[in-house]
Design a protein around this motif. Sequence first.
Motif, PDB file in Angstrom:
ATOM      1  N   UNK A 102       0.806  -1.295  -0.007  1.00 45.93           N
ATOM      2  CA  UNK A 102       0.032   0.006   0.023  1.00 45.93           C
ATOM      3  C   UNK A 102       1.020   1.076   0.023  1.00 45.93           C
ATOM      4  N   UNK A 103       2.141   1.221   0.391  1.00 42.83           N
ATOM      5  CA  UNK A 103       2.982   2.228   0.465  1.00 42.83           C
ATOM      6  C   UNK A 103       2.867   3.201   1.409  1.00 42.83           C
ATOM      7  N   UNK A 104       2.116   2.653   2.590  1.00 46.14           N
ATOM      8  CA  UNK A 104       1.785   3.515   3.726  1.00 46.14           C
ATOM      9  C   UNK A 104       2.488   2.879   5.232  1.00 46.14           C
ATOM     10  N   UNK A 105       3.185   1.688   4.844  1.00 48.96           N
ATOM     11  CA  UNK A 105       4.025   1.284   6.267  1.00 48.96           C
ATOM     12  C   UNK A 105       5.504   1.193   5.737  1.00 48.96           C
ATOM     13  N   UNK A 106       6.447   1.318   6.656  1.00 48.14           N
ATOM     14  CA  UNK A 106       7.990   1.372   6.413  1.00 48.14           C
ATOM     15  C   UNK A 106       8.617   0.689   7.291  1.00 48.14           C
ATOM     16  N   UNK A 107       9.649   0.038   6.914  1.00 54.82           N
ATOM     17  CA  UNK A 107      10.818  -0.526   7.818  1.00 54.82           C
ATOM     18  C   UNK A 107      11.987  -0.455   7.076  1.00 54.82           C
ATOM     19  N   UNK A 108      13.040  -1.246   7.769  1.00 55.17           N
ATOM     20  CA  UNK A 108      14.530  -1.031   7.282  1.00 55.17           C
ATOM     21  C   UNK A 108      14.847  -1.818   5.967  1.00 55.17           C
TER      22      UNK A 108
END
Length: 257
Positions: free
Chosen positions: A66-72
């Motif tokens: 969705x391009x709304x949650x982020x991580x390393x």
Amino acid sequence: MGTAEPPAAAPVKSAVRTVLLLEHFAARPGLHSLADIQSDLGLPKSSLYMLLRTLVNLGWVETDATGTRYGIGVRALLVGSSYIDGDEVVAAARPTLDRLSDETTETIHLARLDGTSVVYLATRQSQHHLRPFTRVGRRLPVHSTALGKALLATHTDAEVRRLLPERLEAVTQHTVTDREALIEELALVREQGYALDREENTLGLRCFGVALPYRTPARDAVSCSVPVARLTPGHEHRIKEALFEARDRLAVVTRRM
């Protein structure tokens, strides 16, 4: 007249924010929403979004479908691996860690002091079915680990007081949470030459640690972790002797580092 010291360079705001963001992800595995990241770091949401999108495009941060949650991102793994691959102490220690693993049959760690934490640089898994989960790059509190105590014992009491707060985090119900009580224990560590973690970081697990004396104060240490259920007096004695021998071997191979 003496030469004047050059003025300290002002930090670059975008660089500082990038490092804070990557360290934030490193300490919190998984994917996180923009709102949660903004709440944790306190950065302006618009600036944070642009920074995240830039790091996604460069591979340092990953996002979900969705391009709304982020991580390393995977780039961080590549950089971390290059640090391990290029470290002289890790390379020099490999034969000794292998030998220590064979002699004890237990889990072995080589770790480095980083502020108030220790970070695993190398591990050797136990040969037994019952064993702790370990991984390179894992970060643990310095006060609750045998590795950390062994390293703290190479500092003066005054240095330990500057490094640690009066009240320490309780990782388990066995963790020493009073700084002065910990300092008293460090005196015993100096006397006996090794540190002990009595289920203070992981329940059911006891660890023995020794600092590597190629620097003063030491920055690296080696430990052996063993489940309490498998720790007989004879096995404990063999572990201590093997750790002392490993420390002495590594003192020779790292003396010029």
